[in-house]
Write an enzyme that holds these catalytic residues in place. Structure first.
Site, PDB file in Angstrom:
ATOM      1  CB  SER A  52      -3.068  -0.899  -1.534  1.00  0.00           C
ATOM      2  OG  SER A  52      -2.700  -0.139  -2.414  1.00  0.00           O
ATOM      3  CE  LYS A  93      -6.166   2.156  -2.223  1.00  0.00           C
ATOM      4  NZ  LYS A  93      -5.193   1.340  -1.683  1.00  0.00           N
TER       5      LYS A  93
END
Length: 242
Positions: A52, A93
């Site tokens: 990701s 993230k």
């Protein structure tokens, strides 16, 4: 220099070279061990199990993250956090919005916008728009809006828009800020702070002390090896002259 002798408190003669080599080993040990202790106090390794954050951080990569308070986090930082709504496991993230920001995607040029200003994101996977699906959100005070760099394969704030606080997470959920890729060896290196967020209020954060820590460890290792090698080298030269 190797021929200059000094006399120790015990009356034994030593060459200046051997004294300096001993000093080099001692200083090297201080730098080497001090660097490791310093690093261990500030940094923790984390494994990123998904892609990701590709290409910034590859699947299965190990990263070094500095333990920081959530209040220190700025836009553009890659953070390690834990939030019960997201699964209550450590996740990695990138922060693209902080409290009070209006985050949206995409504008006519396919870019992410923060408070109406388009943001350059050279770290993104692929050449398409900044997000394959459009979204907009206002970030509540004390919260962070988080996206992966591989926007077509990241479960991030976009997925949680309707869950709570427009998909944002509390600053208190942040455990650390990623400073470098550590493994695999070919990917080793510092993560650059993205300049695309520098023009926004609060600017971007400064890197942690990982570079000086690594410099201390490397310098210490060089001094230890160099000082330890002095004796065998001198003895070999003496035998060669006999």
């Amino acid at each position: 220099m190797s021929g200059t002798k000094v006399r120790t408190s015990g009356g034994h003669a030593r060459t200046m070279g051997s004294v300096l080599s001993g000093l080099a080993v001692a200083v090297g040990c201080v730098l080497f061990l001090g660097g490791f202790i310093w690093g261990a106090a500030l940094y923790r390794p984390y494994t990123v199990p998904t892609d990701s954050m590709a290409p910034t951080i590859g699947v299965g990569a190990r990263v070094l993250a500095q333990q920081v308070d959530g209040s220190e986090v700025r836009r553009g930082d890659v953070v390690v956090f834990r939030d019960s709504v997201w699964g209550d496991v450590p996740m990695v993230k990138r922060v693209v919005g902080v409290g009070g920001d209006k985050v949206a995607c995409c504008d006519a040029g396919g870019k992410l916008t923060v408070n109406g200003k388009p943001v350059e994101e050279p770290y993104l996977q692929g050449d398409g728009p900044a997000s394959p699906v459009g979204f907009k959100a206002e970030v509540p005070k004390g919260q962070l809006f988080l996206l992966g760099d591989h926007r077509s394969d990241s479960m991030d704030s976009r997925v949680h828009l309707t869950d709570r606080d427009n998909g944002a997470v509390p600053r208190s959920a942040v455990d650390a800020r990623v400073d470098a890729n550590a493994w695999p060896v070919g990917s080793f290196g510092m993560l650059e702070r993205p300049s695309g967020f520098s023009g926004l209020p609060g600017g971007i954060s400064q890197p942690g002390p990982l570079r000086p820590i690594m410099a201390a460890i490397v310098a210490g290792a060089v001094l230890i090896l160099g000082g330890a090698a002095y004796g065998p080298i001198v003895n070999r030269r003496r035998r060669a002259r006999v």
